[in-house]
Design an enzyme around this catalytic site. Structure first.
Site, short mmCIF file in Angstrom:
data_model
loop_
_atom_site.label_atom_id
_atom_site.label_comp_id
_atom_site.label_asym_id
_atom_site.label_seq_id
_atom_site.Cartn_x
_atom_site.Cartn_y
_atom_site.Cartn_z
N HIS A 9 2.07 2.84 3.97
CA HIS A 9 1.86 4.23 4.34
C HIS A 9 0.08 4.51 4.50
CE1 HIS A 9 -0.05 5.04 0.27
NE2 HIS A 9 0.88 4.15 -0.28
N GLU A 82 6.53 1.43 -4.24
CA GLU A 82 5.44 0.47 -4.73
C GLU A 82 5.81 -0.01 -6.22
OE1 GLU A 82 3.08 -1.43 -4.80
OE2 GLU A 82 1.45 -0.21 -3.97
N HIS A 148 4.38 -0.14 0.59
CA HIS A 148 3.26 0.28 -0.18
C HIS A 148 2.37 -1.00 -0.46
CE1 HIS A 148 5.05 4.13 -1.43
NE2 HIS A 148 6.10 3.37 -1.39
#
Length: 196
Positions: A9, A82, A148
């Site tokens: 991201h 994540e 992530h």
């Protein structure tokens, strides 16, 4: 042959401050929005056939820009989140070591002390999600998953059979490219960015 693109991201204010985010739902910063807009055409140029994303807003917002450029809907999957950092959310590495000296070493070594998630747990859910994505798409085409940094590193090293320490971190909106031939994955690129 299946090509898998794993995109991190865009940048957040917590990234800029070195604060661990985990499952905390932190939005993209202005810089992160610009990164998402910049990387979208580069991903679209790969002609992906499917686009999945973590459901956390920093990934989902990045995915929305990519999806618009690709003309694809975004499927969100919490398995692409994540690593869960629990009580360490919002802290820097220095703050973690100062506030929880006994557990910090375990955490940074990949274990899951207190209410955190271990690297092994992240690896398990990430690879499961990516295998599901691959099965849906089939044997041919490019698929993109937006996730992530820590989670992507764990997934990639697991898929190619490397040590988790073999790869350094991904830049915001950097990506990894893997191909699946026969019964194995190979890493083609790591930390590729739109300007390179």
């Amino acid at each position: 042959m299946t090509r898998l693109v794993l995109l991190r991201h865009g940048r957040t204010e917590w990234n800029a401050a070195g604060r661990y985010q985990g499952h905390e739902d932190v939005d993209l910063s202005e810089e992160g929005l610009a990164q998402a807009q910049s990387v979208a055409p580069a991903i679209a140029a790969m002609s992906p056939v499917a686009l999945w994303s973590s459901d956390l807003s920093r990934a989902a917002t990045t995915a929305a820009h990519v999806g618009e450029a690709c003309g694809l809907p975004v499927t969100t999957d919490p398995r692409l989140r994540e690593r869960h950092v629990g009580v360490f959310g919002g802290m820097t590495a220095e703050q973690i070591r100062a506030s929880h000296p006994a557990e910090a070493g375990e955490f940074f070594a990949g274990a899951g002390p207190l209410d955190t998630e271990s690297e092994r747990e992240v690896e398990g859910r990430m690879t499961e999600a990516l295998q599901d994505l691959g099965r849906i798409v089939g044997a041919h085409g490019t698929v993109v998953a937006i996730s992530h940094g820590w989670a992507i590193r764990m997934a990639v090293t697991s898929l190619v059979g490397a040590s988790p320490t073999a790869l350094h971190g991904l830049d915001n909106c950097g990506w990894a490219e893997l191909v699946h031939r026969g019964d194995r994955w190979s890493l083609l690129a790591w930390n590729r960015v739109a300007t390179s």
